[in-house]
Design a protein around this motif. Structure first.
Motif, PDB file in Angstrom:
ATOM      1  N   ARG A   6      37.514  19.762  24.044  1.00  0.00           N
ATOM      2  CA  ARG A   6      37.248  21.057  23.422  1.00  0.00           C
ATOM      3  C   ARG A   6      38.255  22.084  23.915  1.00  0.00           C
ATOM      4  N   PRO A   7      38.904  22.824  23.009  1.00  0.00           N
ATOM      5  CA  PRO A   7      39.963  23.740  23.439  1.00  0.00           C
ATOM      6  C   PRO A   7      39.450  24.777  24.422  1.00  0.00           C
ATOM      7  N   ARG A   8      40.131  24.882  25.562  1.00  0.00           N
ATOM      8  CA  ARG A   8      39.784  25.903  26.531  1.00  0.00           C
ATOM      9  C   ARG A   8      40.227  27.283  26.046  1.00  0.00           C
ATOM     10  N   PHE A   9      41.047  27.310  24.976  1.00  0.00           N
ATOM     11  CA  PHE A   9      41.531  28.594  24.475  1.00  0.00           C
ATOM     12  C   PHE A   9      40.748  29.039  23.248  1.00  0.00           C
ATOM     13  N   ALA A  10      39.551  28.486  23.015  1.00  0.00           N
ATOM     14  CA  ALA A  10      38.696  28.983  21.945  1.00  0.00           C
ATOM     15  C   ALA A  10      38.313  30.427  22.248  1.00  0.00           C
ATOM     16  N   PRO A  11      38.179  31.272  21.211  1.00  0.00           N
ATOM     17  CA  PRO A  11      37.894  32.693  21.461  1.00  0.00           C
ATOM     18  C   PRO A  11      36.675  32.937  22.331  1.00  0.00           C
ATOM     19  N   ASP A  12      35.588  32.144  22.152  1.00  0.00           N
ATOM     20  CA  ASP A  12      34.389  32.393  22.949  1.00  0.00           C
ATOM     21  C   ASP A  12      34.634  32.134  24.429  1.00  0.00           C
ATOM     22  N   TRP A  13      35.405  31.083  24.744  1.00  0.00           N
ATOM     23  CA  TRP A  13      35.733  30.802  26.142  1.00  0.00           C
ATOM     24  C   TRP A  13      36.612  31.907  26.732  1.00  0.00           C
ATOM     25  N   LEU A  14      37.598  32.374  25.978  1.00  0.00           N
ATOM     26  CA  LEU A  14      38.490  33.427  26.471  1.00  0.00           C
ATOM     27  C   LEU A  14      37.735  34.732  26.691  1.00  0.00           C
ATOM     28  N   GLU A  15      36.807  35.047  25.814  1.00  0.00           N
ATOM     29  CA  GLU A  15      35.988  36.247  25.989  1.00  0.00           C
ATOM     30  C   GLU A  15      35.112  36.118  27.238  1.00  0.00           C
ATOM     31  N   LEU A  16      34.566  34.939  27.451  1.00  0.00           N
ATOM     32  CA  LEU A  16      33.651  34.721  28.558  1.00  0.00           C
ATOM     33  C   LEU A  16      34.355  34.890  29.905  1.00  0.00           C
ATOM     34  N   ARG A  17      35.619  34.480  29.978  1.00  0.00           N
ATOM     35  CA  ARG A  17      36.322  34.507  31.250  1.00  0.00           C
ATOM     36  C   ARG A  17      37.094  35.809  31.497  1.00  0.00           C
ATOM     37  N   ARG A  19      36.442  39.019  32.125  1.00  0.00           N
ATOM     38  CA  ARG A  19      36.118  39.884  33.258  1.00  0.00           C
ATOM     39  C   ARG A  19      36.494  39.221  34.581  1.00  0.00           C
ATOM     40  N   ALA A  20      36.244  37.910  34.708  1.00  0.00           N
ATOM     41  CA  ALA A  20      36.610  37.197  35.928  1.00  0.00           C
ATOM     42  C   ALA A  20      38.124  37.172  36.099  1.00  0.00           C
ATOM     43  N   ASP A  21      38.849  36.989  35.008  1.00  0.00           N
ATOM     44  CA  ASP A  21      40.316  37.023  35.067  1.00  0.00           C
ATOM     45  C   ASP A  21      40.808  38.374  35.558  1.00  0.00           C
ATOM     46  N   ALA A  22      40.241  39.438  35.008  1.00  0.00           N
ATOM     47  CA  ALA A  22      40.678  40.785  35.374  1.00  0.00           C
ATOM     48  C   ALA A  22      40.437  41.060  36.851  1.00  0.00           C
ATOM     49  N   SER A  23      39.309  40.590  37.367  1.00  0.00           N
ATOM     50  CA  SER A  23      39.005  40.798  38.782  1.00  0.00           C
ATOM     51  C   SER A  23      39.891  39.952  39.686  1.00  0.00           C
ATOM     52  N   ALA A  24      40.359  38.815  39.178  1.00  0.00           N
ATOM     53  CA  ALA A  24      41.105  37.876  40.014  1.00  0.00           C
ATOM     54  C   ALA A  24      42.592  38.208  40.113  1.00  0.00           C
ATOM     55  N   ARG A  25      43.173  38.763  39.063  1.00  0.00           N
ATOM     56  CA  ARG A  25      44.630  38.970  39.052  1.00  0.00           C
ATOM     57  C   ARG A  25      45.079  39.764  40.275  1.00  0.00           C
ATOM     58  N   SER A 217      47.587  34.754  45.791  1.00  0.00           N
ATOM     59  CA  SER A 217      46.353  34.091  45.390  1.00  0.00           C
ATOM     60  C   SER A 217      45.568  34.982  44.425  1.00  0.00           C
ATOM     61  N   SER A 218      44.917  34.354  43.444  1.00  0.00           N
ATOM     62  CA  SER A 218      44.117  35.110  42.464  1.00  0.00           C
ATOM     63  C   SER A 218      42.865  34.309  42.079  1.00  0.00           C
ATOM     64  N   PRO A 219      41.950  34.143  43.021  1.00  0.00           N
ATOM     65  CA  PRO A 219      40.783  33.281  42.764  1.00  0.00           C
ATOM     66  C   PRO A 219      39.703  33.968  41.943  1.00  0.00           C
ATOM     67  N   TRP A 220      39.034  33.159  41.131  1.00  0.00           N
ATOM     68  CA  TRP A 220      37.731  33.569  40.618  1.00  0.00           C
ATOM     69  C   TRP A 220      36.728  33.462  41.762  1.00  0.00           C
ATOM     70  N   ARG A 221      35.885  34.470  41.942  1.00  0.00           N
ATOM     71  CA  ARG A 221      34.759  34.400  42.872  1.00  0.00           C
ATOM     72  C   ARG A 221      33.503  34.692  42.060  1.00  0.00           C
ATOM     73  N   LEU A 222      32.763  33.653  41.754  1.00  0.00           N
ATOM     74  CA  LEU A 222      31.685  33.735  40.779  1.00  0.00           C
ATOM     75  C   LEU A 222      30.332  33.529  41.447  1.00  0.00           C
ATOM     76  N   GLY A 223      29.391  34.395  41.094  1.00  0.00           N
ATOM     77  CA  GLY A 223      28.029  34.274  41.594  1.00  0.00           C
ATOM     78  C   GLY A 223      27.024  34.387  40.465  1.00  0.00           C
ATOM     79  N   SER A 224      25.834  34.799  40.782  1.00  0.00           N
ATOM     80  CA  SER A 224      24.753  34.806  39.799  1.00  0.00           C
ATOM     81  C   SER A 224      25.045  35.720  38.615  1.00  0.00           C
ATOM     82  N   VAL A 225      25.802  36.790  38.828  1.00  0.00           N
ATOM     83  CA  VAL A 225      26.133  37.700  37.724  1.00  0.00           C
ATOM     84  C   VAL A 225      26.966  36.981  36.666  1.00  0.00           C
ATOM     85  N   GLU A 226      27.755  35.998  37.105  1.00  0.00           N
ATOM     86  CA  GLU A 226      28.629  35.256  36.184  1.00  0.00           C
ATOM     87  C   GLU A 226      28.042  33.896  35.813  1.00  0.00           C
TER      88      GLU A 226
END
Length: 288
Positions: A6-17, A19-25, A217-226
């Motif tokens: 399944r494409p990881r670049f589908a719009p729903d996947w890109l939308e979902l990630r 906020r995490a991308d923005a926090s990680a950069r 380094s630009s890690p995702w740090r994901l918890g219950s909010v995500e």
């Protein structure tokens, strides 16, 4: 088990990630980037402004994050092979830069391999997000050659680093991580993808051509909010590992069920390591 194809670049996947991308950069790369961009002369003696090419732009999250952090005026050229993603990206770009000057965007459908140094003439910056690990060694060499040949900086964010940490831990974590990394390095339609080896290859390719390269380094740090993002990431991560090593079943199926239950209960934390890279080629003759 999710479909690893399944494409990881589908719009729903890109939308979902997003906020995490923005926090990680890695924001610390912005200062040397801004210094270089401000020092660049205006093209052909014309008005100063930035021309920024976003390669594999997806829904445009990199542009939404970066445009408001750089001075303007800016002209973004959004590159992707998917017309649906280009429509998303073009419609949602910011309209003003960090200094209040205008931002405009145009779209260009095509492949990364189509861009050479001549195509980048007059470009102030090449940027991309979550792209390097999907490339082959030859494609990274070609990207470095094009950027350095045009004297154009490159900000390449969120490349998979090959390391994840889940808390609480599970005995199957390491085996799945190893299988996933092997899947990232697979040969796909004749292309030998680099996966987590891409950053080292890019550093070497740019430095060999005389560029200064900064890596952070630009890690995702994901918890219950995500939890929604963790759930989708888990399905894809375990699915890819299972596809690479079918002998992991049925352990992988049971693992995914356990982890999804922990996620739904707000008990799972995940750190997905990525790397951001800024390459600053030597200015071309006649530039500062």
């Amino acid at each position: 088990m999710s479909d690893p194809g399944r494409p990881r670049f589908a719009p729903d996947w890109l939308e979902l990630r997003e906020r995490a991308d923005a926090s990680a950069r890695a924001p610390e790369l912005l200062r040397p980037l801004r210094e270089r961009l401000v020092a660049q002369p205006a093209p052909d003696g014309g008005p100063r402004g930035l021309v920024i090419r976003d390669l594999g732009c997806g829904t445009g999250s990199m542009g939404r994050w970066l445009a408001v952090r750089l001075p303007g005026p800016q002209h973004w050229i959004l590159h992707d092979h998917d017309p649906l993603l280009l429509t998303h990206a073009g419609a949602r770009m910011p309209v003003t830069a960090a200094d209040g000057t205008p931002v405009r965007a145009t779209t260009a459908r095509g492949d990364l391999a189509d861009l050479g140094a001549d195509d980048l003439a007059g470009t102030s910056l090449v940027t991309a997000s979550a792209l390097l690990d999907l490339l082959t060694r030859d494609e990274i060499e070609e990207l470095a050659e094009a950027c350095v040949g045009a004297g154009c900086p490159a900000l390449l964010a969120l490349s998979v680093a090959g390391r994840v940490e889940l808390s609480p831990s599970d005995p199957l974590d390491d085996a799945l991580a190893e299988a996933f990394n092997d899947h990232q390095r697979r040969t796909d339609q004749g292309r030998a993808l680099l996966g987590p080896d891409a950053i080292a290859a890019a550093v070497e390719a740019f430095e060999r051509r005389g560029a200064t390269v900064l890596v952070r380094s630009s890690p995702w740090r994901l918890g219950s909010v995500e939890s929604a993002l963790i759930s989708e990431w888990l399905r894809s991560w375990v699915g890819a590992a299972h596809a690479q090593r079918p002998e992991l079943a049925p352990e992988a199926v049971a693992y995914l069920r356990r982890r999804l239950e922990e996620c739904a209960a707000g008990e799972l934390n995940v750190e997905v390591h990525h790397t951001d890279l800024l390459a600053l080629p030597r200015p071309l003759s006649g530039s500062v």
